[in-house]
Design a protein around this motif. Structure first.
Motif, PDB file in Angstrom:
ATOM      1  N   ASP A 132       2.451  -2.799  13.452  1.00  0.00           N
ATOM      2  CA  ASP A 132       1.124  -3.170  13.912  1.00  0.00           C
ATOM      3  C   ASP A 132       0.693  -2.237  15.048  1.00  0.00           C
ATOM      4  OD1 ASP A 132      -0.678  -5.889  13.696  1.00  0.00           O
ATOM      5  OD2 ASP A 132      -0.820  -4.906  15.665  1.00  0.00           O
ATOM      6  N   GLU A 133      -0.585  -1.820  15.011  1.00  0.00           N
ATOM      7  CA  GLU A 133      -1.020  -0.855  16.038  1.00  0.00           C
ATOM      8  C   GLU A 133      -0.910  -1.439  17.445  1.00  0.00           C
ATOM      9  OE1 GLU A 133      -4.935  -0.229  14.358  1.00  0.00           O
ATOM     10  OE2 GLU A 133      -5.884  -1.302  16.014  1.00  0.00           O
ATOM     11  N   ALA A 134      -1.108  -2.749  17.563  1.00  0.00           N
ATOM     12  CA  ALA A 134      -0.988  -3.385  18.884  1.00  0.00           C
ATOM     13  C   ALA A 134       0.448  -3.290  19.397  1.00  0.00           C
ATOM     14  CB  ALA A 134      -1.432  -4.841  18.815  1.00  0.00           C
ATOM     15  N   ASP A 135       1.427  -3.355  18.482  1.00  0.00           N
ATOM     16  CA  ASP A 135       2.832  -3.253  18.910  1.00  0.00           C
ATOM     17  C   ASP A 135       3.148  -1.840  19.399  1.00  0.00           C
ATOM     18  OD1 ASP A 135       3.236  -5.898  18.325  1.00  0.00           O
ATOM     19  OD2 ASP A 135       4.059  -5.519  16.322  1.00  0.00           O
TER      20      ASP A 135
ATOM     21  N   THR B 103      -3.067   0.714  27.062  1.00  0.00           N
ATOM     22  CA  THR B 103      -2.915  -0.019  25.801  1.00  0.00           C
ATOM     23  C   THR B 103      -4.121   0.194  24.895  1.00  0.00           C
ATOM     24  OG1 THR B 103      -1.625  -1.671  27.001  1.00  0.00           O
ATOM     25  CG2 THR B 103      -2.426  -2.303  24.840  1.00  0.00           C
ATOM     26  N   GLU B 104      -5.325   0.152  25.467  1.00  0.00           N
ATOM     27  CA  GLU B 104      -6.536   0.357  24.652  1.00  0.00           C
ATOM     28  C   GLU B 104      -6.573   1.757  24.058  1.00  0.00           C
ATOM     29  OE1 GLU B 104      -9.507  -0.579  27.542  1.00  0.00           O
ATOM     30  OE2 GLU B 104      -9.612  -2.693  26.956  1.00  0.00           O
TER      31      GLU B 104
ATOM     32  N   ASP C 223       6.573   7.907  16.496  1.00  0.00           N
ATOM     33  CA  ASP C 223       7.339   7.273  15.410  1.00  0.00           C
ATOM     34  C   ASP C 223       6.697   5.947  15.011  1.00  0.00           C
ATOM     35  OD1 ASP C 223       9.164   9.308  15.262  1.00  0.00           O
ATOM     36  OD2 ASP C 223      10.669   8.323  16.537  1.00  0.00           O
ATOM     37  N   CYS C 224       6.253   5.191  15.973  1.00  0.00           N
ATOM     38  CA  CYS C 224       5.640   3.893  15.699  1.00  0.00           C
ATOM     39  C   CYS C 224       4.343   4.082  14.908  1.00  0.00           C
ATOM     40  CB  CYS C 224       5.378   3.155  17.006  1.00  0.00           C
ATOM     41  SG  CYS C 224       4.873   1.434  16.784  1.00  0.00           S
TER      42      CYS C 224
ATOM     43  N   ALA D 172       1.037   0.212  20.762  1.00  0.00           N
ATOM     44  CA  ALA D 172       0.376   0.375  22.061  1.00  0.00           C
ATOM     45  C   ALA D 172       1.164  -0.345  23.153  1.00  0.00           C
ATOM     46  CB  ALA D 172      -1.051  -0.164  21.980  1.00  0.00           C
ATOM     47  N   GLN D 173       1.625  -1.531  22.830  1.00  0.00           N
ATOM     48  CA  GLN D 173       2.400  -2.291  23.814  1.00  0.00           C
ATOM     49  C   GLN D 173       3.722  -1.590  24.123  1.00  0.00           C
ATOM     50  OE1 GLN D 173       3.369  -6.265  22.581  1.00  0.00           O
ATOM     51  NE2 GLN D 173       3.319  -7.044  24.675  1.00  0.00           N
ATOM     52  N   GLY D 174       4.311  -0.998  23.084  1.00  0.00           N
ATOM     53  CA  GLY D 174       5.563  -0.256  23.271  1.00  0.00           C
ATOM     54  C   GLY D 174       5.371   0.891  24.246  1.00  0.00           C
TER      55      GLY D 174
END
Ligand SMILES: [Zn+2]
Length: 324
Positions: free
Chosen positions: A276-279, A301-302, A269-270, A281-283
């Protein structure tokens, strides 16, 4: 994971570490007649998927055969002590970290039968052929770290000999199979992690082998159709199981799987949103919490950050959703 030439993008090309020697891959009996040969994922190298040896009263069934010779050596060493013939291989899907050992196992047991979906035929003409070409070019351009060149060359050779990876018996529908005296409910998921993924349940021990429909530290989305994958996870969730053996990573309980599935849904969904793609990944990393083994958060995360880019590049016209 197979990947076109994308090691650095997927965060794999970190400091190179030697692959474990055969003896370091210790088989583990999870339940009577269900032995895990765990896949490794050493920083700076390509992964091996998990393999499972199912021991029946008439023979042995190996589910997935890894990528590196060290992995298939470990499978063969484990089967040698079981005093039964190796009668079958089941490949959950065609990614090279799950099928590359097929020819070596076949050489050791020429009478065995390989079961898989037919999806490898399209992959050999498409994704795998393109990956091999891209890898050749990357080696020629000096882009591949020197100590990684041999295993990239091995992948190219495996693809060139792709006919040897194909199934003897195509599984084109979900069905119950009796192999080596073991009863297996084999399910076919079309357009999920690949165009044809198998997952199976060993009826005696209620062990569910998910292939790459469930993986740690991250889902390998290179050849995925997210909608089909979600449908496959819904099917898995309808099955009662005592343990789930993922395609990569440690064995999961039912609550572990439920948590992983929620994280997958939220991640997809994200990726579909404008977040943001970083968000995203962090999620993913936060949602999994303690399920990610120590030190795996960074790689998770990467990888997921890279896969947001892959999914967004395919958005609305994902070719992996039209392969059936
Ligand atoms: Zn895999």
């Amino acid at each position: 994971m197979t990947a076109r030439w994308s090691l650095s993008a997927a965060g794999l090309a970190l400091a190179a570490v030697a692959l474990p020697a055969q003896g370091a891959i210790a088989p583990e009996e999870l339940a009577p007649g269900v032995t895990l040969v765990a896949g490794t994922f050493v920083p700076g190298h390509q992964p091996d998927g998990n393999s499972v040896i199912l021991r029946g009263n008439k023979g042995l069934v190996v589910v997935d055969t890894g990528r590196h010779a060290e992995h298939s050596d470990a499978i063969l060493a484990a089967t040698a002590g079981m005093n039964r013939p190796l009668v079958a291989i089941i490949n959950t899907h065609w990614h090279l970290d799950h099928v590359s050992g097929n020819p070596r196992l076949r050489a050791a047991a020429p009478g065995l039968t390989v079961y898989a979906s037919s999806a490898i035929d399209g992959a050999l003409k498409g994704f795998l052929a393109e990956s091999a070409k891209a890898a050749e070019a990357a080696i020629a351009a000096g882009e591949v770290p020197a100590d990684l060149v041999p295993e990239v060359r091995a992948d190219i050779a495996t693809t060139a000999n792709g006919a040897a990876l194909r199934p003897d018996k195509v599984v084109n529908r979900s069905q119950r199979l009796k192999l080596g005296g073991r009863t297996l409910d084999v399910h076919l998921a079309r357009t999920a992690a690949t165009a044809g993924d198998l997952w199976l349940v060993d009826t005696r021990t209620r062990s569910l082998l998910s292939g790459d429909l469930v993986t740690l530290p991250a889902p390998f989305l290179d050849t995925a159709c997210p909608g089909g994958w979600r449908a496959a996870l819904a099917d898995i969730s309808n099955v009662r199981f005592a343990r789930l053996i993922p395609g990569h990573g440690p064995v999961m309980s039912r609550p572990d799987f439920d948590r992983w599935r929620r994280a997958f849904d939220r991640f997809i969904d994200c990726a579909k949103s404008s977040a943001d793609e970083a968000d995203c990944a962090q999620g993913w990393t936060q949602d999994l919490g303690t399920m990610l083994p120590g030190g795996e958060q960074r790689r998770a995360t990467e990888m997921t950050r890279y896969y947001v880019q892959v999914l967004r590049a395919n958005a609305g016209r994902n070719p992996n959703c039209n392969l059936v």
